[in-house]
Scaffold this motif. Sequence first.
Motif, PDB file in Angstrom:
ATOM      1  N   ARG A 167       4.065   3.452  28.923  1.00  0.00           N
ATOM      2  CA  ARG A 167       3.939   4.771  29.544  1.00  0.00           C
ATOM      3  C   ARG A 167       5.161   5.642  29.275  1.00  0.00           C
ATOM      4  O   ARG A 167       5.038   6.837  28.995  1.00  0.00           O
ATOM      5  N   LYS A 168       6.362   5.039  29.338  1.00  0.00           N
ATOM      6  CA  LYS A 168       7.577   5.822  29.103  1.00  0.00           C
ATOM      7  C   LYS A 168       7.597   6.379  27.686  1.00  0.00           C
ATOM      8  O   LYS A 168       7.860   7.572  27.480  1.00  0.00           O
ATOM      9  N   THR A 169       7.300   5.523  26.700  1.00  0.00           N
ATOM     10  CA  THR A 169       7.276   5.982  25.314  1.00  0.00           C
ATOM     11  C   THR A 169       6.236   7.075  25.127  1.00  0.00           C
ATOM     12  O   THR A 169       6.502   8.096  24.478  1.00  0.00           O
ATOM     13  N   ALA A 170       5.057   6.879  25.696  1.00  0.00           N
ATOM     14  CA  ALA A 170       3.996   7.878  25.575  1.00  0.00           C
ATOM     15  C   ALA A 170       4.437   9.217  26.165  1.00  0.00           C
ATOM     16  O   ALA A 170       4.205  10.283  25.583  1.00  0.00           O
ATOM     17  N   ASN A 171       5.099   9.175  27.317  1.00  0.00           N
ATOM     18  CA  ASN A 171       5.540  10.421  27.952  1.00  0.00           C
ATOM     19  C   ASN A 171       6.622  11.127  27.143  1.00  0.00           C
ATOM     20  O   ASN A 171       6.660  12.355  27.088  1.00  0.00           O
ATOM     21  N   VAL A 172       7.526  10.347  26.522  1.00  0.00           N
ATOM     22  CA  VAL A 172       8.530  10.964  25.658  1.00  0.00           C
ATOM     23  C   VAL A 172       7.853  11.708  24.511  1.00  0.00           C
ATOM     24  O   VAL A 172       8.207  12.847  24.186  1.00  0.00           O
ATOM     25  N   VAL A 173       6.864  11.086  23.902  1.00  0.00           N
ATOM     26  CA  VAL A 173       6.167  11.699  22.766  1.00  0.00           C
ATOM     27  C   VAL A 173       5.396  12.935  23.223  1.00  0.00           C
ATOM     28  O   VAL A 173       5.435  13.986  22.560  1.00  0.00           O
ATOM     29  N   LEU A 174       4.698  12.840  24.333  1.00  0.00           N
ATOM     30  CA  LEU A 174       3.945  13.993  24.839  1.00  0.00           C
ATOM     31  C   LEU A 174       4.877  15.165  25.130  1.00  0.00           C
ATOM     32  O   LEU A 174       4.553  16.318  24.833  1.00  0.00           O
ATOM     33  N   ASN A 175       6.040  14.870  25.710  1.00  0.00           N
ATOM     34  CA  ASN A 175       6.988  15.922  26.071  1.00  0.00           C
ATOM     35  C   ASN A 175       7.671  16.504  24.844  1.00  0.00           C
ATOM     36  O   ASN A 175       7.691  17.726  24.641  1.00  0.00           O
ATOM     37  N   THR A 176       8.240  15.642  24.005  1.00  0.00           N
ATOM     38  CA  THR A 176       9.097  16.094  22.915  1.00  0.00           C
ATOM     39  C   THR A 176       8.305  16.572  21.712  1.00  0.00           C
ATOM     40  O   THR A 176       8.661  17.579  21.079  1.00  0.00           O
ATOM     41  N   ALA A 177       7.227  15.886  21.375  1.00  0.00           N
ATOM     42  CA  ALA A 177       6.462  16.247  20.180  1.00  0.00           C
ATOM     43  C   ALA A 177       5.383  17.282  20.463  1.00  0.00           C
ATOM     44  O   ALA A 177       5.078  18.105  19.593  1.00  0.00           O
ATOM     45  N   PHE A 178       4.817  17.246  21.678  1.00  0.00           N
ATOM     46  CA  PHE A 178       3.672  18.101  21.959  1.00  0.00           C
ATOM     47  C   PHE A 178       3.917  19.123  23.066  1.00  0.00           C
ATOM     48  O   PHE A 178       3.013  19.874  23.431  1.00  0.00           O
ATOM     49  N   GLY A 179       5.131  19.165  23.602  1.00  0.00           N
ATOM     50  CA  GLY A 179       5.476  20.200  24.572  1.00  0.00           C
ATOM     51  C   GLY A 179       4.794  20.075  25.915  1.00  0.00           C
ATOM     52  O   GLY A 179       4.698  21.061  26.655  1.00  0.00           O
ATOM     53  N   GLN A 180       4.333  18.882  26.270  1.00  0.00           N
ATOM     54  CA  GLN A 180       3.717  18.680  27.577  1.00  0.00           C
ATOM     55  C   GLN A 180       4.796  18.319  28.607  1.00  0.00           C
ATOM     56  O   GLN A 180       5.745  17.610  28.277  1.00  0.00           O
ATOM     57  N   PRO A 181       4.666  18.766  29.844  1.00  0.00           N
ATOM     58  CA  PRO A 181       5.683  18.479  30.865  1.00  0.00           C
ATOM     59  C   PRO A 181       5.564  17.066  31.430  1.00  0.00           C
ATOM     60  O   PRO A 181       5.498  16.869  32.644  1.00  0.00           O
ATOM     61  N   ALA A 182       5.533  16.085  30.532  1.00  0.00           N
ATOM     62  CA  ALA A 182       5.442  14.684  30.953  1.00  0.00           C
ATOM     63  C   ALA A 182       6.829  14.153  31.300  1.00  0.00           C
ATOM     64  O   ALA A 182       7.814  14.545  30.676  1.00  0.00           O
ATOM     65  N   GLN A 183       6.895  13.259  32.269  1.00  0.00           N
ATOM     66  CA  GLN A 183       8.177  12.755  32.762  1.00  0.00           C
ATOM     67  C   GLN A 183       8.354  11.294  32.376  1.00  0.00           C
ATOM     68  O   GLN A 183       7.680  10.416  32.918  1.00  0.00           O
TER      69      GLN A 183
END
Length: 220
Positions: free
Chosen positions: A129-145
Amino acid sequence: MAKSLRLPPALPFADQVAIFSRLQQADPQPETELDFVNPYTLVVAVALSAQATDLGVNKATKGLFAVADTPQKMLDLGLEGVTEHVRTIGLYRQKARNVIALSRILVEDYGGEVPDSRAALMSLPGVGRKTANVVLNTAFGQPAQAVDTHIFRVANRTHIAPGRDVEAVERAIEDNVPARFQQHAHHWLILHGRYICQARRPRCPVCPINDLCRFPEKTA
């Protein structure tokens, strides 16, 4: 039977605004300290960073990404080639196998593209989940934590987002941090935990939010 300790409430809205305004002023556009060139290499870098330092991962991936910056190129490099590049990283054999396995899935199921879905990302070997959230936030601009040990510590010490486990802290950040700070919140918090609110010797005297922090054991 002992009663479980009750978590403190999260900081009030005004304090949240004050804290994140200061963090934003100090670093308006915080970024991950992992080196990457595209969403795929970000997935690989974050997966490799488990139980390893960003500096160590960057040293290993500099050569790796120079020859394999797409899933197909990684498959062409092969398991032995990947293993040789990442052997300086902890648990490198299993991580190399995961990199090959996730690359194969991306090629076969996603046309070589990284999906922008948490569920799809978490289905990849070595991606939690942590890795997925980093990718969503950094690569796709989603406000994932993406909550790691640094963020977990800072969130609970300061009372920004108290929680008994990383998923509870993730939800608390989403619930309590003002919306305008959500995009960069996890980067601000991880950098604060890495360089200021350190585990053993927090640098409270130079902390920009020490007057708002609820940590009872502040250092003099």
